[in-house]
Design a protein around this motif. Structure first.
Motif, PDB file in Angstrom:
ATOM      1  N   LYS A 291      -9.943 -20.148  33.164  1.00  0.00           N
ATOM      2  CA  LYS A 291      -9.818 -19.813  34.581  1.00  0.00           C
ATOM      3  C   LYS A 291      -9.709 -18.308  34.775  1.00  0.00           C
ATOM      4  O   LYS A 291      -8.727 -17.705  34.345  1.00  0.00           O
ATOM      5  CB  LYS A 291      -8.583 -20.493  35.175  1.00  0.00           C
ATOM      6  CG  LYS A 291      -8.671 -22.018  35.118  1.00  0.00           C
ATOM      7  CD  LYS A 291      -7.300 -22.655  35.325  1.00  0.00           C
ATOM      8  CE  LYS A 291      -7.349 -24.124  34.966  1.00  0.00           C
ATOM      9  NZ  LYS A 291      -6.027 -24.683  34.693  1.00  0.00           N
ATOM     10  N   ASN A 292     -10.712 -17.717  35.402  1.00  0.00           N
ATOM     11  CA  ASN A 292     -10.691 -16.308  35.800  1.00  0.00           C
ATOM     12  C   ASN A 292     -10.179 -15.383  34.702  1.00  0.00           C
ATOM     13  O   ASN A 292      -9.239 -14.620  34.903  1.00  0.00           O
ATOM     14  CB  ASN A 292      -9.811 -16.125  37.053  1.00  0.00           C
ATOM     15  CG  ASN A 292     -10.341 -16.951  38.204  1.00  0.00           C
ATOM     16  OD1 ASN A 292     -11.547 -17.117  38.347  1.00  0.00           O
ATOM     17  ND2 ASN A 292      -9.430 -17.491  38.993  1.00  0.00           N
ATOM     18  N   ILE A 293     -10.815 -15.473  33.556  1.00  0.00           N
ATOM     19  CA  ILE A 293     -10.366 -14.642  32.436  1.00  0.00           C
ATOM     20  C   ILE A 293     -10.872 -13.218  32.617  1.00  0.00           C
ATOM     21  O   ILE A 293     -12.052 -12.990  32.871  1.00  0.00           O
ATOM     22  CB  ILE A 293     -10.927 -15.181  31.100  1.00  0.00           C
ATOM     23  CG1 ILE A 293     -10.570 -16.656  30.903  1.00  0.00           C
ATOM     24  CG2 ILE A 293     -10.469 -14.322  29.936  1.00  0.00           C
ATOM     25  CD1 ILE A 293      -9.184 -16.923  30.481  1.00  0.00           C
ATOM     26  N   ASP A 294      -9.958 -12.244  32.517  1.00  0.00           N
ATOM     27  CA  ASP A 294     -10.320 -10.830  32.482  1.00  0.00           C
ATOM     28  C   ASP A 294      -9.731 -10.250  31.217  1.00  0.00           C
ATOM     29  O   ASP A 294      -8.501 -10.246  31.059  1.00  0.00           O
ATOM     30  CB  ASP A 294      -9.723 -10.085  33.690  1.00  0.00           C
ATOM     31  CG  ASP A 294     -10.483 -10.390  34.966  1.00  0.00           C
ATOM     32  OD1 ASP A 294     -11.724 -10.337  34.937  1.00  0.00           O
ATOM     33  OD2 ASP A 294      -9.811 -10.688  35.974  1.00  0.00           O
ATOM     34  N   LEU A 295     -10.567  -9.783  30.316  1.00  0.00           N
ATOM     35  CA  LEU A 295     -10.050  -9.168  29.094  1.00  0.00           C
ATOM     36  C   LEU A 295     -10.938  -7.994  28.736  1.00  0.00           C
ATOM     37  O   LEU A 295     -12.155  -8.061  28.891  1.00  0.00           O
ATOM     38  CB  LEU A 295     -10.063 -10.163  27.925  1.00  0.00           C
ATOM     39  CG  LEU A 295      -8.889 -11.117  27.735  1.00  0.00           C
ATOM     40  CD1 LEU A 295      -9.122 -11.934  26.476  1.00  0.00           C
ATOM     41  CD2 LEU A 295      -7.566 -10.394  27.638  1.00  0.00           C
ATOM     42  N   ASP A 296     -10.322  -6.937  28.255  1.00  0.00           N
ATOM     43  CA  ASP A 296     -11.076  -5.784  27.801  1.00  0.00           C
ATOM     44  C   ASP A 296     -10.726  -5.568  26.331  1.00  0.00           C
ATOM     45  O   ASP A 296      -9.609  -5.199  26.002  1.00  0.00           O
ATOM     46  CB  ASP A 296     -10.673  -4.565  28.657  1.00  0.00           C
ATOM     47  CG  ASP A 296     -11.518  -3.355  28.349  1.00  0.00           C
ATOM     48  OD1 ASP A 296     -12.319  -3.414  27.383  1.00  0.00           O
ATOM     49  OD2 ASP A 296     -11.370  -2.348  29.055  1.00  0.00           O
ATOM     50  N   ILE A 297     -11.690  -5.850  25.452  1.00  0.00           N
ATOM     51  CA  ILE A 297     -11.395  -5.790  24.019  1.00  0.00           C
ATOM     52  C   ILE A 297     -12.004  -4.530  23.424  1.00  0.00           C
ATOM     53  O   ILE A 297     -13.179  -4.227  23.636  1.00  0.00           O
ATOM     54  CB  ILE A 297     -11.925  -7.067  23.321  1.00  0.00           C
ATOM     55  CG1 ILE A 297     -11.108  -8.268  23.814  1.00  0.00           C
ATOM     56  CG2 ILE A 297     -11.817  -6.941  21.811  1.00  0.00           C
ATOM     57  CD1 ILE A 297     -11.683  -9.592  23.458  1.00  0.00           C
ATOM     58  N   LYS A 298     -11.176  -3.783  22.704  1.00  0.00           N
ATOM     59  CA  LYS A 298     -11.592  -2.474  22.183  1.00  0.00           C
ATOM     60  C   LYS A 298     -12.175  -2.608  20.786  1.00  0.00           C
ATOM     61  O   LYS A 298     -11.855  -3.532  20.044  1.00  0.00           O
ATOM     62  CB  LYS A 298     -10.383  -1.528  22.137  1.00  0.00           C
ATOM     63  CG  LYS A 298      -9.714  -1.309  23.475  1.00  0.00           C
ATOM     64  CD  LYS A 298     -10.574  -0.462  24.381  1.00  0.00           C
ATOM     65  CE  LYS A 298      -9.851  -0.188  25.695  1.00  0.00           C
ATOM     66  NZ  LYS A 298     -10.782   0.300  26.720  1.00  0.00           N
ATOM     67  N   GLU A 299     -12.989  -1.602  20.431  1.00  0.00           N
ATOM     68  CA  GLU A 299     -13.611  -1.655  19.105  1.00  0.00           C
ATOM     69  C   GLU A 299     -12.650  -1.182  18.026  1.00  0.00           C
ATOM     70  O   GLU A 299     -11.673  -0.487  18.292  1.00  0.00           O
ATOM     71  CB  GLU A 299     -14.896  -0.825  19.086  1.00  0.00           C
ATOM     72  CG  GLU A 299     -14.659   0.657  19.226  1.00  0.00           C
ATOM     73  CD  GLU A 299     -15.960   1.448  19.162  1.00  0.00           C
ATOM     74  OE1 GLU A 299     -17.037   0.831  19.167  1.00  0.00           O
ATOM     75  OE2 GLU A 299     -15.876   2.676  19.119  1.00  0.00           O
ATOM     76  N   ASN A 300     -12.939  -1.601  16.798  1.00  0.00           N
ATOM     77  CA  ASN A 300     -12.153  -1.250  15.625  1.00  0.00           C
ATOM     78  C   ASN A 300     -10.675  -1.560  15.762  1.00  0.00           C
ATOM     79  O   ASN A 300      -9.815  -0.839  15.264  1.00  0.00           O
ATOM     80  CB  ASN A 300     -12.352   0.230  15.263  1.00  0.00           C
ATOM     81  CG  ASN A 300     -13.776   0.498  14.845  1.00  0.00           C
ATOM     82  OD1 ASN A 300     -14.589   0.945  15.664  1.00  0.00           O
ATOM     83  ND2 ASN A 300     -14.102   0.174  13.625  1.00  0.00           N
ATOM     84  N   GLU A 301     -10.427  -2.661  16.456  1.00  0.00           N
ATOM     85  CA  GLU A 301      -9.054  -3.161  16.535  1.00  0.00           C
ATOM     86  C   GLU A 301      -9.065  -4.627  16.138  1.00  0.00           C
ATOM     87  O   GLU A 301     -10.111  -5.268  16.155  1.00  0.00           O
ATOM     88  CB  GLU A 301      -8.524  -3.065  17.966  1.00  0.00           C
ATOM     89  CG  GLU A 301      -8.188  -1.654  18.392  1.00  0.00           C
ATOM     90  CD  GLU A 301      -7.435  -1.625  19.712  1.00  0.00           C
ATOM     91  OE1 GLU A 301      -6.853  -0.589  19.999  1.00  0.00           O
ATOM     92  OE2 GLU A 301      -7.434  -2.636  20.456  1.00  0.00           O
ATOM     93  N   VAL A 302      -7.887  -5.120  15.812  1.00  0.00           N
ATOM     94  CA  VAL A 302      -7.744  -6.554  15.638  1.00  0.00           C
ATOM     95  C   VAL A 302      -7.086  -7.079  16.905  1.00  0.00           C
ATOM     96  O   VAL A 302      -5.987  -6.666  17.256  1.00  0.00           O
ATOM     97  CB  VAL A 302      -6.889  -6.905  14.412  1.00  0.00           C
ATOM     98  CG1 VAL A 302      -6.709  -8.414  14.315  1.00  0.00           C
ATOM     99  CG2 VAL A 302      -7.533  -6.368  13.139  1.00  0.00           C
TER     100      VAL A 302
END
Lengths: 314, 273
Positions: free
Chosen positions: B43-54
């Motif tokens: 439901k209405n997922i907002d995520l910002d995933i960064k590079e070179n991270e776990v």
């Protein structure tokens, strides 16, 4: 007060009343023996058939040398002066039919299996599989007339040099007959490849075709090869189609346009003709039958060996 | 004394991720909704995933965390009844875009599954499968890729003498590292891991966790886990999913020491889940 309370019933007492331990123990002892006896019927039948074949074949070989039988290239049992019993023409006839059938059935059967297992929706699969099984259930005499009255005329209209009785038409039809066997058994083998393997391949950017050909097909190969060998074994033993459409001219050559005779068709010819009991011709059908038996036995053992030996473990 | 400070332009040119500064986003999820038939799973997922991270995704069973990670490489589409809305931007392109070939996406985004799923082939052929389907046929190059990938997955020393043996002869933990190596062989940009240690024993789990720490240098890793300690041990950021929603997404340290949502606190303190 105590009257109104339901009487306490002990389940254990009820069990004790009902139980009939003596009879139960007797039945328990009897059942395995009974089942063994029933299971023995088919085993004993097989042994009986093999023994009959061996006994009658031995009589045949007391009249015709084994060497001549196995290496002779002429099969003229009905010749009045000097009948010859060289089985190679019959074997060649049988292999022609089996070869043509294999060429027809293996690509179509495996392609059908790939489609059903990898591409078809559940709905399509639910429709196509029963249709395939109907095809497998058509009596072979129907296939025989199909070859003689449908396929042969079509072939002759395209290639006039083809005779009315020939190897190519019944070969194709035997191939059609064994398609369902290859398709169905191969589909079973491919469907049982775990989805986790397909997922692994998809996640690496594989297309559907790459997954089917490079992952599923190799993983199911033992089942596919075993089903193919079993189907070829069926083609070798097939009788009615060849008896109707292939003719009765044993020949030691590679021609597929003219009349041939297979091992099975020869046996039909003798048993429907008037060869008397006790004649060499009569015994020859046992020798031919025994050869046929060895062929199919070998193929079936090969199928078993392949499915055990080449299984990709997962 | 001035030489100790690297000029900013140098940092950009080297794309040195370890130097502090804003990291680029690898995945931006905007208003993602997903349905299994009529079941509204995300439901209405907002995520910002960064590079070179776990990035760890945690949450109780059925919260949608596996569904979400499988949406990132569109593996979810193998289930016919799935419908989605919203967008997932991977490196500036919407992965649901009409012109986005799913094979192209999955060549960039590798995946490691819950249960080890090597192919029923030799160890060598398992690793070489990916490069081969993408057209690399040269035996010498393949040999190099296989060795490099197996080294990258910290399993080279264990299998270097048995590369032609069936991968199913290995232990579960080794199989999982083979699957990671298989994934590394096409040098993806992102590695998705869907509970990669849930079928493994503690020692194998430790090895995979160490490996994840190592791989972070070169890859962006998104890992779904059941195990909160694991998330705390290995991740930089953690997203807490509950009933198909993102309850909280922040630095892992903050999530585990000072969560802002009471439901996150209840979950990580073991009050439910």
């Amino acid at each position: 007060m105590a009257m109104n309370e339901p009487k306490q019933v002990s389940v254990q007492d009820l069990i004790a009343q009902k139980s009939n331990r003596g009879l139960l123990a007797f039945i328990e002892k009897l059942i395995p023996k009974l089942l063994l006896a029933i299971a023995a019927v088919s085993v004993l039948t097989t042994i009986g058939i093999v023994l009959t074949l061996i006994v009658e074949t031995t009589i045949f070989f007391s009249r015709v040398s084994v060497f001549d039988f196995l290496t002779g290239t002429e099969w003229y049992p009905f010749a009045n002066s000097t009948p010859t019993y060289g089985i190679l023409p019959l074997i060649v006839g049988t292999l022609k039919i089996a070869g043509i059938a294999t060429v027809v059935a293996v690509p179509i059967g495996i392609a059908t299996a790939i489609f059903l297992s990898e591409y078809a929706s559940d709905r399509v699969r639910r429709i196509v599989k029963p249709v395939l099984e109907v095809l497998a259930g058509v009596p072979t005499i129907v296939y025989g007339y199909f070859a003689l009255t449908f396929v042969t005329p079509i072939l002759r209209s395209m290639f006039p040099e083809i005779a009315i009785f020939n190897a190519i038409s019944p070969g194709i039809v035997v191939g059609i007959m064994i398609i369902p066997m290859i398709a169905s058994l191969s589909e079973d083998a491919m469907s049982s490849v775990p989805n986790a393997m397909r997922d692994g391949a998809y996640a690496l950017g594989s297309t559907k075709l790459e997954v089917a050909l490079k992952i599923v097909l190799p993983a199911a190969l033992s089942g596919i090869v075993a089903s193919t060998v079993l189907a070829i074994s069926r083609a070798i033993g097939e009788t009615m189609i060849v008896a109707l459409a292939a003719g009765s001219t044993p020949g030691f050559n590679l021609d597929v346009t003219g009349s041939i005779q297979t091992m099975t068709a020869y046996i039909v010819q003798v048993t429907t003709g008037d060869a008397g009991y006790g004649t060499t011709i009569y015994y020859s059908i046992y020798a031919v039958g025994f050869t046929l038996f060895l062929f199919t036995l070998f193929m079936n053992m090969l199928a078993q060996f392949i499915s055990k030996r080449f299984r990709e473990e997962y | 004394m001035t030489t100790t400070i690297k000029p900013a332009t140098d940092v950009l040119e080297n794309k040195e991720p370890k130097v502090k500064g804003p990291k680029a986003s690898v995945y931006k999820t905007n208003q993602l909704n997903l349905w299994y038939g009529s079941n509204h799973a995300l439901k209405n997922i907002d995520l910002d995933i960064k590079e070179n991270e776990v990035t760890a995704i945690i949450g109780p069973s059925g919260c949608g965390k596996s569904t979400y990670i499988k949406t990132l490489n569109r593996m979810i589409e193998t289930i016919p009844s799935v419908k989605t809305s919203g967008e997932i931007i991977y490196r500036d392109r919407n992965i649901f875009g009409k012109d986005y070939q799913v094979e192209e996406l999955r060549t960039k985004v590798g995946m490691v599954f819950q249960k080890p799923n090597p192919f029923p082939k030799s160890i060598y052929d398992n690793i070489a499968y990916g490069p081969r389907i993408h057209g690399i046929k040269n035996k010498k190059i393949l040999d190099e890729i296989v060795e490099k990938s197996l080294r990258g997955a910290a399993i080279w020393d264990e299998v270097k003498d048995r590369l032609q043996e069936n991968a199913y002869g290995l232990s579960g933990g080794q199989q999982q590292r083979i699957c990671i190596a298989r994934c590394l062989a096409i040098e993806p940009d992102v590695i998705l891991m869907d509970e990669p240690t849930s079928a493994l024993d503690p020692i194998s789990t430790l090895k995979v966790e160490e490996l994840v720490q190592d791989l972070k240098k070169d890859y962006s890793i998104i890992i779904v886990t059941h195990n909160m300690q694991q998330a705390a041990r290995i991740s930089d950021k953690t997203a807490f999913f509950l009933n198909g929603e993102v309850v909280e997404y922040d630095e892992t340290d903050k999530i585990f020491s000072n969560p802002s949502d009471s439901r996150t606190e209840d979950y990580i303190s073991g009050r439910f889940g």
